[in-house]
Structures are given as C-alpha cells and as structure tokens.
Write a protein that holds these residues in place. Sequence first.
Motif, short mmCIF file in Angstrom:
data_model
loop_
_atom_site.label_atom_id
_atom_site.label_comp_id
_atom_site.label_asym_id
_atom_site.label_seq_id
_atom_site.Cartn_x
_atom_site.Cartn_y
_atom_site.Cartn_z
N LYS A 122 48.97 43.66 40.04
CA LYS A 122 47.49 43.50 39.94
C LYS A 122 46.78 44.16 39.08
O LYS A 122 45.32 44.35 38.65
CB LYS A 122 46.81 44.25 41.71
CG LYS A 122 47.34 42.91 42.47
CD LYS A 122 46.88 42.52 43.51
CE LYS A 122 47.31 41.92 44.87
NZ LYS A 122 47.77 40.70 44.06
N PHE A 123 47.06 45.64 38.66
CA PHE A 123 46.49 46.34 37.21
C PHE A 123 46.85 46.11 35.78
O PHE A 123 46.34 46.70 35.04
CB PHE A 123 46.65 47.83 38.15
CG PHE A 123 46.24 48.08 39.46
CD1 PHE A 123 45.12 47.91 39.41
CD2 PHE A 123 47.29 47.89 40.37
CE1 PHE A 123 44.45 48.38 40.93
CE2 PHE A 123 46.23 48.76 41.38
CZ PHE A 123 45.41 48.46 41.58
N ALA A 124 47.81 45.38 35.36
CA ALA A 124 48.39 44.49 34.82
C ALA A 124 47.02 43.97 33.53
O ALA A 124 45.91 43.69 34.34
CB ALA A 124 49.15 44.22 34.57
N PHE A 125 47.35 44.34 32.82
CA PHE A 125 45.90 43.94 31.12
C PHE A 125 45.87 42.42 31.52
O PHE A 125 44.61 42.01 31.61
CB PHE A 125 46.68 44.26 29.87
CG PHE A 125 46.25 43.75 28.57
CD1 PHE A 125 44.93 44.45 28.23
CD2 PHE A 125 46.28 42.68 28.14
CE1 PHE A 125 44.60 44.30 27.27
CE2 PHE A 125 45.72 42.18 27.04
CZ PHE A 125 44.45 42.78 26.77
N THR A 126 47.23 42.49 30.94
CA THR A 126 47.29 40.11 31.81
C THR A 126 46.00 39.87 33.01
O THR A 126 45.40 38.67 33.27
CB THR A 126 48.48 39.54 32.04
OG1 THR A 126 48.78 40.09 33.02
CG2 THR A 126 48.95 39.97 30.35
N ASN A 127 45.95 40.86 34.24
CA ASN A 127 45.54 40.96 35.15
C ASN A 127 44.34 40.49 34.95
O ASN A 127 42.87 39.83 34.94
CB ASN A 127 45.86 41.07 36.41
CG ASN A 127 47.26 40.65 36.78
OD1 ASN A 127 47.42 39.25 36.71
ND2 ASN A 127 47.55 40.93 38.29
N LYS A 128 43.86 42.04 34.18
CA LYS A 128 42.11 42.29 34.03
C LYS A 128 42.03 41.07 32.96
O LYS A 128 40.58 41.21 33.65
CB LYS A 128 42.30 43.76 33.50
CG LYS A 128 40.90 44.41 33.23
CD LYS A 128 40.86 46.05 32.34
CE LYS A 128 39.76 46.22 32.26
NZ LYS A 128 39.98 47.76 31.66
N TYR A 129 42.89 40.81 32.54
CA TYR A 129 42.15 39.91 31.32
C TYR A 129 42.19 38.81 31.62
O TYR A 129 41.82 37.40 30.29
CB TYR A 129 42.53 40.19 29.91
CG TYR A 129 41.69 41.27 29.80
CD1 TYR A 129 40.36 41.71 28.97
CD2 TYR A 129 41.94 42.85 29.49
CE1 TYR A 129 39.82 42.91 28.98
CE2 TYR A 129 42.09 43.73 29.12
CZ TYR A 129 40.44 44.33 29.11
OH TYR A 129 39.95 45.38 28.37
N ASN A 130 42.94 37.91 33.22
CA ASN A 130 42.77 36.44 32.99
C ASN A 130 43.95 35.82 32.24
O ASN A 130 44.07 34.57 31.99
CB ASN A 130 42.00 35.52 33.08
CG ASN A 130 41.14 36.54 34.78
OD1 ASN A 130 41.74 36.81 35.52
ND2 ASN A 130 39.62 36.92 34.42
#
Length: 99
Positions: A39-47
């Motif tokens: 949930k804290f990954a770059f890909t999640n942060k920026y969808n």
Amino acid sequence: MNHNYFVYILTNKNKTVLYTGVTNDLAIRLRQHIEWVNKFAFTNKYNCHFLIYFERYQYIEHAIEREKEIKGWTRAKKNALIEIENKEWKFLNEDILNT
C-alpha cells in the motif's frame, strides 16, 4: 533451462507517470500492482497499474541491467522506447492477464 524475466513499464490512467520494474512472472506482478499488495509503494501512490511496455530476458542479470538503464533515462527517451512497440500507448493488462 529456459527462464523468463521481464522489464516492464507501467503508467497511470492519464499516462502522466511512468514506473519501470523487473520480475520473473509478469502476470503475477501485474496482479500485485493492481491489487495494491504494498500500500505504500510508488505504484500505489501514483496509481500506476497499467502495463504499456515490456521486454523478456533469459537471464536475470540482463533484465536488472536493462531496468537500471531505463530508469536512468529521460521521460522523452522512455516515451520513444514505448512508442516503438506501442505507438498508441494501449494498456496491455488484458493481453498479459488473459494468457
């Protein structure tokens, strides 16, 4: 023995962010990005969970080397690479997940 390693590029819905990664199973890794395993990954942060580009390698060392190379490129150079294989920036998720 034949191995598969992939360097891949993901983007968000508006195609404003790029993420480059490496994996030995593209379908599983793509599902992980979609399901927000971290949930804290770059890909999640920026969808970023839309696959727009990938390359296959037999040896992990070559895939990691290529990933590092691409990560060091400018956005313009990454765009040009994507457009060699995927001129319209079509999302490739279904192609990979349904194989």
